[in-house]
Design a protein around this motif. Structure first.
Motif, short mmCIF file in Angstrom:
data_model
loop_
_atom_site.label_atom_id
_atom_site.label_comp_id
_atom_site.label_asym_id
_atom_site.label_seq_id
_atom_site.Cartn_x
_atom_site.Cartn_y
_atom_site.Cartn_z
N TRP A 180 -13.93 4.22 1.13
CA TRP A 180 -14.53 5.30 1.91
C TRP A 180 -14.88 6.46 0.98
CZ3 TRP A 180 -16.67 5.89 6.42
CH2 TRP A 180 -16.93 7.17 6.87
N LEU A 238 -26.52 -0.63 2.80
CA LEU A 238 -25.08 -0.65 2.56
C LEU A 238 -24.80 -1.21 1.17
CD1 LEU A 238 -23.47 -1.91 5.88
CD2 LEU A 238 -23.88 0.42 5.12
N CYS A 261 -15.48 -1.51 5.57
CA CYS A 261 -15.60 -0.51 4.51
C CYS A 261 -14.32 -0.58 3.69
CB CYS A 261 -15.80 0.88 5.09
SG CYS A 261 -15.97 2.15 3.82
N PRO A 291 -22.29 8.54 1.80
CA PRO A 291 -22.47 7.15 2.23
C PRO A 291 -22.93 6.21 1.11
CG PRO A 291 -23.45 8.65 3.81
CD PRO A 291 -23.04 9.48 2.62
N ARG A 299 -19.94 4.52 -0.69
CA ARG A 299 -19.03 3.64 0.04
C ARG A 299 -19.26 2.19 -0.38
NH1 ARG A 299 -20.54 6.45 5.73
NH2 ARG A 299 -19.79 8.51 5.15
N LYS A 300 -18.23 1.38 -0.26
CA LYS A 300 -18.34 -0.04 -0.59
C LYS A 300 -17.92 -0.87 0.62
CE LYS A 300 -17.64 0.58 -5.50
NZ LYS A 300 -16.85 0.22 -6.68
N TYR A 301 -18.65 -1.95 0.85
CA TYR A 301 -18.42 -2.80 2.02
C TYR A 301 -18.31 -4.26 1.62
CZ TYR A 301 -20.21 1.26 4.58
OH TYR A 301 -20.40 2.52 5.08
N TRP A 327 -17.69 -1.07 10.36
CA TRP A 327 -19.06 -0.60 10.52
C TRP A 327 -19.70 -1.60 11.45
CZ3 TRP A 327 -24.12 -2.05 9.91
CH2 TRP A 327 -25.06 -1.06 9.62
#
Length: 168
Positions: free
Chosen positions: A68, A120, A65, A72, A75-77, A2
């Motif tokens: 997935w 995020l 990320c 959105p 999602r985990k980052y 990202w």
């Protein structure tokens, strides 16, 4: 990944990184048409993400990320920041010295801003220390330091930033 992307045909940035769809595992580049040169096969180049928050700015090396999802919000980052070092011990990086306090504060700020400003779901970070004297060829040439990013971490960093902003 990202992040900020630019078209190599016209050198135009893809815009707000939040708007760039990166795709899924195995797809590391945006799958969007360049709005300036209209190339439907632009050669996108990755750039560090530049952040600004209450007069503080920085450049994030990698936002990865790790989970997935079509939604959105699910999602985990993780944030990854690479640091070069000359601190060696018997030919190997000194594992006992990391992370440096300043690096820890810096990456914590990045986690806070990406969650606060861009929404995020940041679940952790990694500081990766590499020897500046030689390329990475084996696991002995770098030291990764990982930590979870919790709601408590986020709350504490927010308080610290508020305190700094009040002091001017």
């Amino acid at each position: 990944l990202w992040g900020d992307w630019k078209c190599s045909h016209c050198i135009r940035k893809a815009g707000d990184p939040k708007k760039v769809a990166v795709g899924h595992a195995g797809c590391l580049k945006p799958t969007v048409i360049c709005e300036t040169c209209r190339s439907n096969t632009p050669d996108w180049e990755y750039e560090e993400v530049t952040i600004e928050y209450n007069g503080i700015s920085g450049h994030i090396d990698t936002i990865l990320c790790i989970k997935w999802h079509k939604n959105p919000r699910k999602r985990k980052y993780i944030i990854v920041d690479y640091k070069t070092t000359g601190t060696m011990f018997n030919g190997h990086l000194n594992h006992g010295k990391y992370p440096y306090r300043g690096n820890f504060i810096q990456i914590s700020l990045y986690c806070f801003v990406m969650k606060e400003k861009y929404g995020l779901n940041i679940t952790g970070f990694s500081l990766v220390y590499v020897d500046r004297a030689k390329p990475v060829r084996s696991i002995k040439d770098y030291v990764p330091v990982h930590q979870k990013w919790t709601d408590e971490n986020h709350k504490n960093m927010g308080k610290k930033l508020d305190w700094i902003a009040k002091r001017g």
